[in-house]
Write a protein that holds these residues in place. Structure first.
Motif, PDB file in Angstrom:
ATOM      1  N   ARG A 152       0.325  -1.456   0.222  1.00  0.00           N
ATOM      2  CA  ARG A 152      -0.142   0.168  -0.084  1.00  0.00           C
ATOM      3  C   ARG A 152       0.587   1.291   0.339  1.00  0.00           C
ATOM      4  O   ARG A 152       1.773   1.316   0.043  1.00  0.00           O
ATOM      5  CB  ARG A 152      -0.834  -0.097   0.727  1.00  0.00           C
ATOM      6  N   TYR A 153       0.050   2.108  -0.296  1.00  0.00           N
ATOM      7  CA  TYR A 153       1.299   3.562  -0.209  1.00  0.00           C
ATOM      8  C   TYR A 153       0.218   4.470   0.994  1.00  0.00           C
ATOM      9  O   TYR A 153      -1.081   4.661   1.056  1.00  0.00           O
ATOM     10  CB  TYR A 153       1.526   4.297  -1.319  1.00  0.00           C
ATOM     11  N   ARG A 231       4.308   3.095  -4.434  1.00  0.00           N
ATOM     12  CA  ARG A 231       3.593   4.269  -4.867  1.00  0.00           C
ATOM     13  C   ARG A 231       2.979   3.498  -6.148  1.00  0.00           C
ATOM     14  O   ARG A 231       1.645   3.670  -6.676  1.00  0.00           O
ATOM     15  CB  ARG A 231       4.017   5.604  -4.356  1.00  0.00           C
ATOM     16  N   GLU A 232       3.567   3.081  -6.512  1.00  0.00           N
ATOM     17  CA  GLU A 232       3.569   1.793  -7.929  1.00  0.00           C
ATOM     18  C   GLU A 232       3.446   0.601  -7.886  1.00  0.00           C
ATOM     19  O   GLU A 232       4.705   0.221  -7.276  1.00  0.00           O
ATOM     20  CB  GLU A 232       4.229   2.499  -8.709  1.00  0.00           C
ATOM     21  N   PRO A 249      -1.860  -8.900 -10.851  1.00  0.00           N
ATOM     22  CA  PRO A 249      -2.320  -7.352 -10.227  1.00  0.00           C
ATOM     23  C   PRO A 249      -3.152  -8.023  -9.335  1.00  0.00           C
ATOM     24  O   PRO A 249      -3.519  -8.860  -9.112  1.00  0.00           O
ATOM     25  CB  PRO A 249      -2.257  -6.523 -11.024  1.00  0.00           C
ATOM     26  N   ARG A 250      -2.741  -6.901  -7.970  1.00  0.00           N
ATOM     27  CA  ARG A 250      -4.174  -7.543  -6.821  1.00  0.00           C
ATOM     28  C   ARG A 250      -5.117  -6.546  -7.476  1.00  0.00           C
ATOM     29  O   ARG A 250      -5.149  -5.481  -8.070  1.00  0.00           O
ATOM     30  CB  ARG A 250      -3.582  -7.212  -5.745  1.00  0.00           C
ATOM     31  N   GLY A 251      -6.466  -7.750  -7.508  1.00  0.00           N
ATOM     32  CA  GLY A 251      -7.176  -6.500  -8.412  1.00  0.00           C
ATOM     33  C   GLY A 251      -8.809  -7.409  -7.968  1.00  0.00           C
ATOM     34  O   GLY A 251      -9.508  -7.163  -8.127  1.00  0.00           O
TER      35      GLY A 251
END
Length: 346
Positions: A152-153, A231-232, A249-251
């Motif tokens: 996470r950011y 962040r990315e 990716p987490r989706g």
């Protein structure tokens, strides 16, 4: 159909988002209410349920199953009370704060003939179910390595005191770590040893907020990472085998949709955007394959189906107490590894 009378031990975000919506629509459960300490909110969403003033009042009611969804540091105390009162229990992650606590709860449940499940809902995320299928289909060949991220950011400290004060249940290792560890065990079994690197990276933080765990198998390695300074996004899942690779990716959309108040009984429930599909690069029957892979639907409803089947039909829990013990063994070994700066055998 037998109705399993169920109550929650809190009605904060987890009760409102992850539990009550499923218990309310599942034909096998009757949501009785929740223990609420200060804010009395559950009756705003479910007018026909109770707001209990204490855990004693809740346990004195005609309750079959209790969801222990309080802060991690209270799981052992409350789950033990629930089991000793003769009620089945579902305990959120992290199961407990120590292996000893987890083993004691498992023993009590077994001795009293009760069902005790750990709420590892991420096994029913769309992305994880897709990863599971890719591995089971064998399209990557013999596996060499995997890397799972839950990033996470979020550099700002949480306003929830129990998450940011130095206590046995706080920190990213016991918050996001159990998701990653449980998924790794579900896919690959229990590792031989572990190396853990655990850090504090946020300014003024008192609890760990960055982890890098290496699970060591005989011919295979799994790296589990979580951070608040990404962040990315990295791929949530990267798996390399001797024939090919899969990146995903987490989706999963379920948590976001539940937070918006959507009900989990829609035909399209758990359907990811096509933009979040994973990428497969491998070789099948001598032909090189480079393609996006459609994502399977996620559905946390399946966990509650499993809990119902365990209680009503005496089947195994969808995530067992022993599963919870194994996760805690890896967490404890990771802490020891970080302190001793060495690999810890399991």
């Amino acid at each position: 159909m037998q109705k399993i009378k169920t109550a929650l031990l809190s009605y904060g975000m987890s009760g409102k988002v992850f539990h009550a919506p499923f218990l309310d629509i599942h034909q096998g459960f009757e949501l009785l209410g929740s223990w609420e300490r200060s804010k009395k909110l559950i009756q705003e969403d479910y007018p026909y349920v109770k707001s209990y003033a204490s855990i004693e009042e809740l346990l004195a009611d005609d309750v079959d199953l209790v969801i222990v969804n309080t802060p991690v540091g209270t799981h052992y105390e409350y789950a033990k009370k629930v089991l000793l009162a003769g009620k089945h229990a579902v305990v959120e992650k992290a199961f407990t704060t120590t292996v000893g606590e987890a083993e004691e709860l498992a023993k009590i449940a077994q001795e009293k003939g009760l069902k005790l499940a750990v709420f590892q809902n991420r096994r029913w995320d769309s992305d994880f179910k897709t990863i599971q299928k890719i591995i089971n289909d064998g399209v990557l060949g013999d596996l060499v390595e995997a890397e799972f991220h839950f990033d996470r950011y979020n550099p700002v400290l949480s306003p929830k005191a129990h998450k940011e004060t130095a206590n046995d249940g706080a920190g990213i290792l016991k918050d996001l770590g159990p998701h990653l560890i449980d998924q790794a065990i579900a896919l690959f079994g229990f590792p031989k040893s572990v190396f853990g690197d655990i850090r504090i990276t946020r300014e003024n933080s008192l609890v760990d907020d960055w982890i890098d765990l290496l699970l060591i198998y005989t011919n295979f390695r799994v790296r589990l990472k979580a951070s608040f300074f990404v962040r990315e996004a990295n791929p949530a899942y990267t798996i390399h085998g001797k024939k090919g690779s899969f990146l995903k990716p987490r989706g999963d959309v379920q948590e976001d949709e539940l937070k918006l108040g959507k009900k989990p009984n829609l035909d399209s429930w758990g359907t990811e955007s096509e933009t979040m599909q994973g990428f497969l690069h491998t070789e099948i029957d001598g032909k090189e394959i480079r393609e996006k892979v459609p994502t399977l639907k996620g559905n946390y409803f399946s966990f509650f189906d499993g809990v119902y089947d365990a209680i009503a039909n005496n089947k195994a829990e969808p995530v067992t107490a022993e599963d919870g013990v194994k996760v805690m063994q890896i967490i404890e070994a990771s802490i020891a590894s970080n302190e001793q700066k060495k690999v810890i055998d399991l």
